[in-house]
Scaffold this active site. Structure first.
Site, PDB file in Angstrom:
ATOM      1  N   GLU A 127      38.108  82.231  49.687  1.00  0.00           N
ATOM      2  CA  GLU A 127      37.899  80.814  49.442  1.00  0.00           C
ATOM      3  C   GLU A 127      38.571  80.480  48.115  1.00  0.00           C
ATOM      4  O   GLU A 127      38.250  81.055  47.082  1.00  0.00           O
ATOM      5  CB  GLU A 127      36.394  80.552  49.373  1.00  0.00           C
ATOM      6  CG  GLU A 127      36.031  79.097  49.378  1.00  0.00           C
ATOM      7  CD  GLU A 127      34.513  78.916  49.423  1.00  0.00           C
ATOM      8  OE1 GLU A 127      33.866  79.470  50.333  1.00  0.00           O
ATOM      9  OE2 GLU A 127      34.000  78.240  48.542  1.00  0.00           O
ATOM     10  N   ASP A 138      29.679  71.135  41.037  1.00  0.00           N
ATOM     11  CA  ASP A 138      29.832  72.462  40.448  1.00  0.00           C
ATOM     12  C   ASP A 138      29.072  72.601  39.138  1.00  0.00           C
ATOM     13  O   ASP A 138      29.017  71.674  38.334  1.00  0.00           O
ATOM     14  CB  ASP A 138      31.318  72.769  40.218  1.00  0.00           C
ATOM     15  CG  ASP A 138      32.001  73.153  41.513  1.00  0.00           C
ATOM     16  OD1 ASP A 138      31.607  74.161  42.107  1.00  0.00           O
ATOM     17  OD2 ASP A 138      32.910  72.418  41.952  1.00  0.00           O
ATOM     18  N   TYR A 169      28.645  76.394  56.475  1.00  0.00           N
ATOM     19  CA  TYR A 169      28.306  76.938  55.160  1.00  0.00           C
ATOM     20  C   TYR A 169      26.930  76.405  54.773  1.00  0.00           C
ATOM     21  O   TYR A 169      26.779  75.215  54.516  1.00  0.00           O
ATOM     22  CB  TYR A 169      29.384  76.477  54.178  1.00  0.00           C
ATOM     23  CG  TYR A 169      29.328  77.032  52.761  1.00  0.00           C
ATOM     24  CD1 TYR A 169      28.152  77.080  52.029  1.00  0.00           C
ATOM     25  CD2 TYR A 169      30.497  77.468  52.141  1.00  0.00           C
ATOM     26  CE1 TYR A 169      28.132  77.554  50.733  1.00  0.00           C
ATOM     27  CE2 TYR A 169      30.491  77.945  50.837  1.00  0.00           C
ATOM     28  CZ  TYR A 169      29.303  77.991  50.147  1.00  0.00           C
ATOM     29  OH  TYR A 169      29.290  78.444  48.856  1.00  0.00           O
TER      30      TYR A 169
END
Lengths: 273, 404
Positions: free
Chosen positions: A49, A60, A175
Site C-alpha cells: 500500500e 492521518d 478494509y
C-alpha cells in the site's frame, strides 16, 4: 481476475493471511521508495500500500502526517507516485500495489485520465479515504473500466445498510478500520474486531483486511487469525522516521519488523483459528 | 444560466449537493455521525419547541434583532446609493459567529453530547463556541493554527477565560485549514461523546446547510427591516467571504428576489496577480477539501496552497459550496478586495460613522465604497457588518505605527 483477487485466492489456498505494509511514497526521499517497496516484498509483504502525499491528510495521525510532509518537501505529485510504481513493476510483475490517499489529487488529474495512467503504470487498486461509496459516480466507473480495484473502508460506526452499499461498490478487498480514530493509534481490541468481522462476513463476500492499531508481531498474529489481510502503516513509517539519516539501518529495521510479522502471522494460521 | 429558472431554496439536495458542489467527502467513521446529525437537524428544524428556545436565546442572550443602521455620513461621503449596515458587530461576543454556535450547541444538547470541539482562525468562532459551552456547562476544545494563536492573542485569552482548552496546531501551514484537519481528527477519535461545531458554511453535508440556516436570521431580519424603513427591497447586498457564513446568512433569504444583486468580497491580499491572497472563488478552481467539493486554492497537482490575508478570518483556501454554486449560476458576484483596500474601508467607516469594523468586515465596506458611487442616490445597499474590530487593534496599531 485482478492481481489483487488472484493474490488473495493464492493465499487462501495455502491458509495464509495477506501482509500489507504501507509506506508514504517519497518518504523519506523519492529516490528510496522503489527500493523500499522491493525490500518489503523480499521480507514477506503480499501486497503493497503506497500512500499518495496530500497537503491536508485529515484522517492521518501525526506519524503519517510527518511522512507526508517529508514527501511534499520534495514536491512528490501523483505523477511521481505513478512513475515509482512503473519503476517497481519493471522487476516485480506480480505483487499487487494499492494507492491510498485523498481525493483531490485524483480529482484534479481527472478520474478517467488518472485511472488510465494508474493502470498503465501497474497500479492494481485505489483506496481514497475521503471518497465514500455515495459520491463515487464517475469515479468507480473510471476505475472499473481501467481494471482497477476499488477498496473502501468499513468502520466500527458503519451501519448494516451502508455495509451493503460498500459490498456492492467495492472490489479486491474491504478494509476494516479497527478503531475510531486516525492512523497510528495504538489500542487494538481484538475481541471487538473479531465480533465486527463475524458480522461483516455475513454481508460481504470480498476478503476482509484489518488496519489501524497493528504495530508489532503479536498484534499482527492476532489479526491474522481472524482476518484475510493485515495492514500495517504507522509502525513502519515510525521506523523510517527514526532511522532516516541512515538508510541501511532503516532498511534493516523495516525488513526486520515485516519479517517478524510475516513469521508470527504464518504461525498463527498454522496453529489454527 | 437564467437564475429565474432555479429555485435556490431547494438546495442542497438530500445528499448535500449544490449542483456539482458540496456533498459528503468524509472518512468512513464520520459517515454515520454525519447522518445522525442530518436526521437530528431535520427533526428540530420544524420543531416549534426547539425554534422557540433558539429564538429566545437569540433575543435575550445574543441581543437580536441586530439593527439595520443607515450610515448617513458614509453615504454622503460616497455620493451614491444609500448604505445601510447590518450590525452583527453588536451581537454578544462581537460577531455573527454566535448565531451559529447557539444553534449548534442546542443541537449538541439534543444529541446528548457532553464535549464540544471547534476550529478557529481569527478566534471569533472559537470565542463564540467557548461562550456557549460555558453557558451550557459543556467541555470545549478549540483547535487553532499555531501562527494564529500568536496573531490573535486577545481571543486566545478570552477562550481560556471561558474555560476552553486552546490547542495550537503545528502541522501544515499552521493556520485555519490545519485547525480544521485537527478538529476532524479529534472528532473521528471521540465521536461517541463529541459534537463538532463547524464555524462556517463548509465541511461535509449537513454542515453547510445547518450553518446557513442558523445564519439566515441575518438576512430574514435585514429583509424585514428594509421593508419597514424603505418600503421596498434593497438593490444590492455586500458581504465579505472567507468560508462565507456571514455572506450566505445575509444572501439566503434574498436568493429568490431577482432584483437584489449579491456581492461577495473575497480576500485579495496583496493582489490576485501576486498569488498572495485568499480568493478561491475569484482565482481558484474546483476541488475537494474538508468534506466538500468547492472552489479551492490549489496547485496543478491538487495540493492546497498557502493563503494570505490581512484578516485571519478570511485566510482560508476554500469557500462554502453554496457560494461556488451561486457563482457558477451567476446569482451572486464575487470580487477580490486587497489588504490595502480593506484598510481604507476600515479607516473610512471608523472616521465617518464612529464604528470600528473587523478587518474581515472591512472588505465588505471597501467594496461598498466602490459600488455605491456607481448607483443612483435612491438606490439601497445593505452591507453586512459581520464583526467589530476590537480583536484587530494589534494589527492596526502595527500598520498605523502607534503603540498602546
Amino acid at each position: 481476475m485482478s492481481r489483487i483477487a488472484s493474490r488473495f485466492a493464492e493465499l487462501r489456498a495455502v491458509n495464509r493471511a495477506a501482509l500489507i505494509p504501507y509506506i508514504t511514497a517519497g518518504d523519506p526521499h523519492p529516490d528510496q521508495t522503489v527500493g523500499l517497496m522491493h525490500h518489503l516484498v523480499a521480507q514477506g509483504a503480499d501486497l503493497l500500500e503506497l500512500g499518495v502525499p496530500f497537503s491536508d491528510p485529515m484522517a492521518d495521525g501525526p506519524v503519517i502526517q510527518r511522512a507526508i510532509e517529508r514527501a511534499l518537501a520534495h514536491q512528490v505529485s501523483m505523477h511521481d507516485v505513478l512513475a515509482m510504481v512503473r519503476a517497481f513493476r519493471q522487476t516485480d510483475p506480480t505483487t499487487p500495489v494499492l494507492l491510498m490517499g485523498y481525493l483531490n489529487p485524483i480529482e484534479i488529474f481527472g478520474y478517467e485520465a488518472f485511472a488510465r495512467e494508474a493502470a498503465a503504470s501497474g497500479v492494481d487498486g485505489v483506496l481514497t479515504v475521503d471518497m465514500p461509496p455515495e459520491e463515487t459516480a464517475g469515479y468507480n466507473e473510471a476505475l472499473q473500466a481501467a481494471g482497477l480495484d476499488r477498496i473502501f473502508l468499513v468502520s466500527p460506526t458503519t451501519p448494516a445498510r451502508r455495509v451493503k452499499v460498500i459490498a456492492q461498490k467495492g472490489s479486491g478487498f474491504v478494509y476494516y478500520v479497527s478503531l475510531k480514530g486516525v492512523t497510528g493509534a495504538k489500542t487494538l481490541d481484538v475481541a471487538d474486531v473479531e465480533q465486527h468481522l463475524a458480522t461483516l462476513r455475513s454481508q460481504i463476500e470480498l476478503p476482509l483486511g484489518v488496519g489501524f492499531g497493528i504495530h508489532d508481531a503479536v498484534s499482527a498474529a492476532q489479526v491474522a487469525r481472524i482476518a484475510d489481510a493485515v495492514v500495517v502503516g504507522s509502525a513502519l513509517v515510525h521506523l523510517i522516521e527514526t532511522h532516516m539519516n541512515d538508510p541501511e539501518v532503516m532498511r534493516q529495521a523495516l525488513g526486520g519488523l515485516v519479517a517478524e510479522m510475516r513469521a508470527a502471522m504464518n504461525q498463527a494460521r498454522r496453529q489454527g483459528g | 444560466m437564467p437564475t429565474a429558472a432555479i429555485d435556490f431554496t431547494q438546495y442542497p439536495d438530500e445528499h448535500g449537493h449544490f449542483g456539482p458542489y458540496g456533498g459528503i467527502f468524509a472518512p468512513e467513521t464520520l459517515m454515520a455521525p454525519l447522518e445522525e446529525l442530518a436526521e437530528a437537524y431535520a427533526r428540530v428544524k420544524n420543531d416549534p419547541a426547539f425554534q422557540a428556545e433558539l429564538d429566545a436565546d437569540l433575543a435575550d442572550y445574543v441581543g437580536r434583532p441586530s439593527p439595520l443602521y443607515l450610515a448617513k455620513r458614509l453615504t454622503e461621503e460616497l455620493g451614491g446609493a444609500k448604505i445601510y449596515l447590518k450590525r452583527e458587530d453588536l451581537n454578544h461576543t462581537g460577531a455573527h459567529k454566535v448565531n451559529n454556535t447557539i444553534g449548534q450547541a442546542l443541537l449538541a444538547k439534543r444529541l446528548g453530547k457532553t464535549r464540544i470541539i471547534a476550529e478557529t482562525g481569527a478566534g471569533q468562532h472559537g470565542v463564540a463556541s467557548a461562550t456557549v459551552a460555558a453557558r451550557l456547562g459543556l467541555e470545549c476544545v478549540v483547535y487553532m493554527g499555531a501562527d494564529d494563536v500568536v496573531r490573535q492573542a486577545p481571543n486566545v485569552a478570552r477562550m481560556k477565560m471561558l474555560g476552553a482548552t486552546v490547542v495550537p496546531v503545528t502541522s501544515g501551514t499552521r493556520t485555519l485549514k490545519d485547525a480544521l484537519n485537527e478538529a476532524m481528527r479529534d472528532w473521528v477519535t471521540n465521536v461517541d461523546n463529541t459534537f463538532y461545531i463547524i464555524g462556517t458554511v463548509a465541511g461535509p453535508h449537513p454542515y453547510p446547510m445547518i450553518v446557513r440556516d442558523f445564519q439566515a436570521v441575518i438576512g430574514r431580519e435585514a429583509r424585514r427591516q428594509c421593508l419597514e424603513k424603505e418600503g421596498r427591497l434593497p438593490d444590492a447586498l455586500v458581504a465579505c467571504v472567507g468560508g462565507g457564513s456571514n455572506a450566505i446568512g445575509l444572501f439566503y433569504p434574498f436568493l429568490g428576489d431577482e432584483s437584489v444583486k449579491l456581492y461577495g468580497g473575497e480576500a485579495g491580499g496583496l493582489g490576485l496577480e501576486t498569488g498572495q491572497h485568499a480568493a478561491p472563488v475569484c482565482a481558484g478552481r474546483p476541488g475537494v477539501l474538508h468534506g466538500n467539493r468547492t472552489y479551492l486554492m490549489e496547485d496543478e497537482n491538487g495540493q492546497i496552497i498557502g493563503t494570505h490575508s490581512i484578516s485571519a478570518g478570511l485566510d482560508y483556501p476554500g469557500v462554502g459550496p453554496e457560494h461556488a454554486w451561486l457563482k457558477d449560476t451567476g446569482r451572486a458576484n464575487y470580487v477580490a478586495i486587497t489588504d490595502d483596500e480593506a484598510l481604507e474601508g476600515f479607516r473610512m467607516l471608523t472616521r465617518s460613522e464612529g464604528i470600528i469594523p473587523a478587518l474581515e468586515s472591512s472588505h465588505a465596506i471597501a467594496y461598498a465604497m466602490k459600488l455605491a458611487p456607481t448607483m443612483d442616490k435612491d438606490a439601497i445597499i445593505i452591507v453586512n457588518l459581520s464583526g467589530r474590530g476590537d480583536k484587530d487593534m494589534n494589527t492596526i496599531a502595527r500598520i498605523e505605527g502607534f503603540e498602546f
